[in-house]
Design a protein around this motif. Structure first.
Motif, PDB file in Angstrom:
ATOM      1  N   LYS A 107       4.470   6.831  11.795  1.00 33.27           N
ATOM      2  CA  LYS A 107       5.861   7.276  11.652  1.00 33.27           C
ATOM      3  C   LYS A 107       6.846   6.118  11.706  1.00 33.27           C
ATOM      4  CE  LYS A 107       5.053  11.839  13.718  1.00 33.27           C
ATOM      5  NZ  LYS A 107       5.373  12.736  14.863  1.00 33.27           N
ATOM      6  N   ALA A 108       6.546   5.151  12.556  1.00 27.48           N
ATOM      7  CA  ALA A 108       7.527   4.091  12.817  1.00 27.48           C
ATOM      8  C   ALA A 108       7.471   2.944  11.825  1.00 27.48           C
ATOM      9  CB  ALA A 108       7.318   3.550  14.234  1.00 27.48           C
ATOM     10  N   ARG A 109       6.325   2.736  11.172  1.00 29.90           N
ATOM     11  CA  ARG A 109       6.214   1.536  10.354  1.00 29.90           C
ATOM     12  C   ARG A 109       7.156   1.557   9.155  1.00 29.90           C
ATOM     13  NH1 ARG A 109       0.248   1.858   7.465  1.00 29.90           N
ATOM     14  NH2 ARG A 109       0.489   3.864   6.400  1.00 29.90           N
ATOM     15  N   GLY A 110       7.596   2.739   8.709  1.00 30.57           N
ATOM     16  CA  GLY A 110       8.545   2.812   7.617  1.00 30.57           C
ATOM     17  C   GLY A 110       9.940   2.365   8.010  1.00 30.57           C
ATOM     18  N   ASN A 111      10.205   2.312   9.310  1.00 33.51           N
ATOM     19  CA  ASN A 111      11.532   1.920   9.791  1.00 33.51           C
ATOM     20  C   ASN A 111      11.585   0.466  10.254  1.00 33.51           C
ATOM     21  OD1 ASN A 111      12.356   4.634   9.466  1.00 33.51           O
ATOM     22  ND2 ASN A 111      11.503   5.149  11.480  1.00 33.51           N
ATOM     23  N   VAL A 112      10.473  -0.240  10.116  1.00 33.90           N
ATOM     24  CA  VAL A 112      10.385  -1.618  10.592  1.00 33.90           C
ATOM     25  C   VAL A 112       9.960  -2.518   9.443  1.00 33.90           C
ATOM     26  CG1 VAL A 112       9.178  -3.159  12.203  1.00 33.90           C
ATOM     27  CG2 VAL A 112       9.791  -0.865  12.928  1.00 33.90           C
ATOM     28  N   PHE A 113      10.557  -3.709   9.383  1.00 33.61           N
ATOM     29  CA  PHE A 113      10.151  -4.676   8.363  1.00 33.61           C
ATOM     30  C   PHE A 113       8.785  -5.244   8.723  1.00 33.61           C
ATOM     31  CE2 PHE A 113       9.769  -9.148   7.105  1.00 33.61           C
ATOM     32  CZ  PHE A 113       9.851  -9.010   5.724  1.00 33.61           C
ATOM     33  N   ILE A 114       7.804  -5.022   7.850  1.00 33.95           N
ATOM     34  CA  ILE A 114       6.454  -5.554   8.054  1.00 33.95           C
ATOM     35  C   ILE A 114       6.023  -6.293   6.793  1.00 33.95           C
ATOM     36  CG2 ILE A 114       4.040  -5.026   8.569  1.00 33.95           C
ATOM     37  CD1 ILE A 114       4.956  -2.438   9.854  1.00 33.95           C
ATOM     38  N   GLU A 115       5.602  -7.513   6.964  1.00 34.18           N
ATOM     39  CA  GLU A 115       5.104  -8.315   5.847  1.00 34.18           C
ATOM     40  C   GLU A 115       3.759  -8.911   6.245  1.00 34.18           C
ATOM     41  OE1 GLU A 115       6.368 -12.108   2.995  1.00 34.18           O
ATOM     42  OE2 GLU A 115       7.643 -11.497   4.676  1.00 34.18           O
ATOM     43  N   ILE A 116       2.729  -8.632   5.440  1.00 27.66           N
ATOM     44  CA  ILE A 116       1.381  -9.112   5.712  1.00 27.66           C
ATOM     45  C   ILE A 116       0.977 -10.100   4.622  1.00 27.66           C
ATOM     46  CG2 ILE A 116      -1.026  -8.470   6.149  1.00 27.66           C
ATOM     47  CD1 ILE A 116       0.840  -7.211   8.134  1.00 27.66           C
ATOM     48  N   ASP A 117       0.371 -11.212   5.006  1.00 30.62           N
ATOM     49  CA  ASP A 117      -0.097 -12.211   4.053  1.00 30.62           C
ATOM     50  C   ASP A 117      -1.049 -11.565   3.043  1.00 30.62           C
ATOM     51  OD1 ASP A 117      -2.090 -14.414   3.125  1.00 30.62           O
ATOM     52  OD2 ASP A 117      -0.444 -15.546   4.050  1.00 30.62           O
ATOM     53  N   SER A 118      -0.955 -11.984   1.807  1.00 27.16           N
ATOM     54  CA  SER A 118      -1.757 -11.387   0.730  1.00 27.16           C
ATOM     55  C   SER A 118      -3.257 -11.523   0.967  1.00 27.16           C
ATOM     56  CB  SER A 118      -1.383 -12.021  -0.615  1.00 27.16           C
ATOM     57  OG  SER A 118      -1.616 -13.424  -0.580  1.00 27.16           O
ATOM     58  N   GLU A 119      -3.656 -12.498   1.816  1.00 23.81           N
ATOM     59  CA  GLU A 119      -5.075 -12.665   2.131  1.00 23.81           C
ATOM     60  C   GLU A 119      -5.650 -11.403   2.761  1.00 23.81           C
ATOM     61  OE1 GLU A 119      -7.953 -15.327   5.120  1.00 23.81           O
ATOM     62  OE2 GLU A 119      -5.863 -15.909   4.798  1.00 23.81           O
ATOM     63  N   TYR A 120      -4.774 -10.598   3.384  1.00 21.04           N
ATOM     64  CA  TYR A 120      -5.230  -9.410   4.102  1.00 21.04           C
ATOM     65  C   TYR A 120      -4.780  -8.114   3.418  1.00 21.04           C
ATOM     66  CZ  TYR A 120      -6.012 -13.017   7.576  1.00 21.04           C
ATOM     67  OH  TYR A 120      -6.425 -14.160   8.215  1.00 21.04           O
ATOM     68  N   ASP A 121      -4.515  -8.192   2.115  1.00 19.92           N
ATOM     69  CA  ASP A 121      -4.123  -6.986   1.380  1.00 19.92           C
ATOM     70  C   ASP A 121      -5.191  -5.902   1.469  1.00 19.92           C
ATOM     71  OD1 ASP A 121      -1.693  -7.946   0.611  1.00 19.92           O
ATOM     72  OD2 ASP A 121      -2.291  -8.558  -1.417  1.00 19.92           O
ATOM     73  N   TYR A 122      -6.470  -6.350   1.535  1.00 22.25           N
ATOM     74  CA  TYR A 122      -7.568  -5.375   1.556  1.00 22.25           C
ATOM     75  C   TYR A 122      -7.556  -4.491   2.817  1.00 22.25           C
ATOM     76  CZ  TYR A 122      -9.949  -8.501   4.845  1.00 22.25           C
ATOM     77  OH  TYR A 122     -10.276  -9.257   5.927  1.00 22.25           O
ATOM     78  N   CYS A 123      -6.782  -4.907   3.823  1.00 24.75           N
ATOM     79  CA  CYS A 123      -6.710  -4.118   5.049  1.00 24.75           C
ATOM     80  C   CYS A 123      -5.803  -2.887   4.907  1.00 24.75           C
ATOM     81  CB  CYS A 123      -6.197  -4.980   6.207  1.00 24.75           C
ATOM     82  SG  CYS A 123      -7.358  -6.282   6.706  1.00 24.75           S
ATOM     83  N   ASN A 124      -4.923  -2.898   3.896  1.00 23.89           N
ATOM     84  CA  ASN A 124      -4.029  -1.749   3.635  1.00 23.89           C
ATOM     85  C   ASN A 124      -3.223  -1.321   4.874  1.00 23.89           C
ATOM     86  OD1 ASN A 124      -4.945  -1.444   0.915  1.00 23.89           O
ATOM     87  ND2 ASN A 124      -6.777  -0.395   1.679  1.00 23.89           N
ATOM     88  N   ILE A 125      -2.737  -2.286   5.617  1.00 21.14           N
ATOM     89  CA  ILE A 125      -2.018  -1.974   6.849  1.00 21.14           C
ATOM     90  C   ILE A 125      -0.648  -1.378   6.570  1.00 21.14           C
ATOM     91  CG2 ILE A 125      -0.937  -3.029   8.892  1.00 21.14           C
ATOM     92  CD1 ILE A 125      -3.304  -4.927   9.001  1.00 21.14           C
ATOM     93  N   THR A 126       0.007  -1.803   5.513  1.00 23.20           N
ATOM     94  CA  THR A 126       1.376  -1.324   5.237  1.00 23.20           C
ATOM     95  C   THR A 126       1.399  -0.146   4.291  1.00 23.20           C
ATOM     96  OG1 THR A 126       1.609  -2.934   3.438  1.00 23.20           O
ATOM     97  CG2 THR A 126       2.356  -3.595   5.645  1.00 23.20           C
ATOM     98  N   LYS A 127       0.231   0.369   3.931  1.00 19.00           N
ATOM     99  CA  LYS A 127       0.184   1.485   2.963  1.00 19.00           C
ATOM    100  C   LYS A 127      -0.109   2.801   3.659  1.00 19.00           C
ATOM    101  CE  LYS A 127      -1.365  -1.579  -0.746  1.00 19.00           C
ATOM    102  NZ  LYS A 127      -2.410  -1.883  -1.729  1.00 19.00           N
TER     103      LYS A 127
END
Length: 449
Positions: A429-449
């Motif tokens: 719920k909260a991650r949409g209200n917070v600026f989160i930027e993950i290095d592209s090396e870890y895109d496969y983790c899908n943390i911000t999706k």
């Protein structure tokens, strides 16, 4: 279902792991890593070295390696930074005095394991003050995260049906196997310094006070005589504190003086202080001090031993129950509230025999179930001595986890999973209200999706 069971098993195993010391950030390795920022959460950053240290610790606890594991750890680090950001919004803070107390306990425990502070300094190639300074912010963040998690989950409980459901989700061949466990309790009596020892300390501080008034350096004398590990190396400097943050007796003496004034010896729970007020600024004040704690002499130790023996006699005569005596008379805060019983991480009133202090292990090895020792002198983590009596209540043979013998452990694991789920829901719920930027090396983790 298999994946879910594995996740549950990992959480169940994790319940037995204690909170890590922050010393891992000081460890030296042969591998050279070029550090960089791999994630940003509002004003907080996560470094690659932070992730790698957490992953190495994960592996050191016998967990399986793999990219999914590293993704899970990275997500937890992101959640931690989000909790830090939320703590600012909710005005939830941990003051420096609390961090210092926590650091004192950790340093004392580490010193006990290493064989003294000098061995710590030798191992890390740094002074104790440097080590404390480097891990201070890390400890403060840990405590803040714990407080935020508590805000989100403190009211949560589990029902017996939830515990049974959690337990039945385990395949029988995946259930943990517990080694020999023992149920034992202690009553600890510390030796209080008597008038003779207190007078020695007061007289020493009065002598130091006179030497300072005659021109000797307060800072130099603090470095030489003060027993405060947090300030002695800095000439006794404590910096600015607000009202209510330091011991009441210390604060009252400090605020009763004008800047530059020297107190008479002031007694607090930590010992005797010689205080110099340096500055007042609004509701804050800056001081430096020399702390000396009176040490018991042989008469004081004999008095403590006899007192504890008299309590034991009352228990043996059944005039008082061991549990009641522990709550009323034991000086050990960790066990007294549980009637003197040692507890595991789940709160169960028994512990693995493998985790016992060797002195306790060898003591109960010669005892019969249901017996109580005479007073035994032992060395505490801080290096001081005290006496204790040990009650050996029960011994539980090695066994596979079951709901009858291990209900408290399973209930704690159930609650931990429930709290983890709550934190995960909060994150979604909260991650949409917070600026989160993950290095592209870890895109496969899908943390911000």
């Amino acid at each position: 279902m298999k994946k879910q069971n594995n996740q549950i098993r990992l959480r169940f195993i994790a319940i037995s792991a204690s909170i890590l010391f922050a010393f891992s950030s000081l460890a030296q390795t042969n591998e050279v890593t070029i550090d960089r920022i791999i994630a940003k959460v509002d004003n907080y950053i996560i470094l690659k070295s932070e992730l790698e240290r957490a992953y190495l610790d994960f592996l050191s606890r016998g967990q399986l390696r793999g990219s999914n594991a590293k993704c899970g750890i990275l997500q937890q680090l992101v959640v931690n930074k989000m909790l830090m950001a939320q703590s600012e919004i909710d005005s939830i803070y941990v003051d420096d005095a609390e961090v210092d107390l926590n650091l004192d306990r950790r340093m004392a425990a580490i010193a006990q394991q290493f064989g003294g502070e000098s061995e710590i300094e030798r191992a890390y190639g740094k002074s104790i003050e440097q080590i404390r300074s480097e891990i201070f912010d890390n400890i403060k963040e840990q405590l803040t995260i714990q407080r935020m998690q508590s805000e989100l989950t403190s009211s949560m409980k589990v029902t017996p049906s939830e515990v049974k459901k959690f337990f039945r989700a385990f395949p029988q061949d995946s259930l943990p196997y517990f080694s020999t466990e023992v149920s034992l309790a202690q009553i600890v009596k510390e030796a209080d310094p008597g008038k003779t020892q207190k007078d020695k300390v007061r007289n020493l501080l009065l002598d130091l006070r006179g030497r300072i008034e005659n021109g000797e350096s307060f800072g130099a004398l603090a470095k030489r005589y003060s027993q405060d590990p947090g300030s002695a190396a800095n000439g006794g400097q404590l910096g600015f504190y607000s009202r209510g943050e330091l011991a009441p007796e210390y604060e009252a003496a400090s605020l009763s003086m004008e800047p530059g004034g020297l107190s008479m010896p002031i007694e607090t729970q930590f010992g005797y202080h010689l205080i110099q007020l340096q500055e007042k600024r609004g509701n804050t004040y800056k001081t430096r001090h020399i702390l000396i704690s009176p040490q018991p002499d042989q008469n004081d130790y004999t008095k403590a031993e006899n007192y504890l023996d008299s309590i034991r006699n009352l228990i043996v005569l059944d005039s008082i129950k061991f549990e009641s005596a522990a709550k009323d008379y034991s000086d050990d805060q960790l066990t007294s509230s549980a009637g003197g019983f040692f507890q595991d991480e789940s709160g169960a009133l028994r512990v693995s025999a493998e985790t016992l202090d060797p002195n306790i292990f060898f003591t109960i090895d010669t005892m019969k179930i249901g017996t109580i020792t005479k007073p035994i002198r032992f060395q505490k983590e801080d290096g001081s001595y005290a006496f204790r009596i040990i009650y050996y209540k029960n011994k539980i043979a090695p066994h596979q986890a079951n709901l009858i013998d291990d209900y408290q452990k399973i209930a704690a694991a159930t609650l931990a999973q429930k709290k983890n789920n709550k934190i995960s829901e909060w994150f979604e719920k909260a991650r949409g209200n917070v600026f989160i930027e993950i290095d592209s090396e870890y895109d496969y983790c899908n943390i911000t999706k």
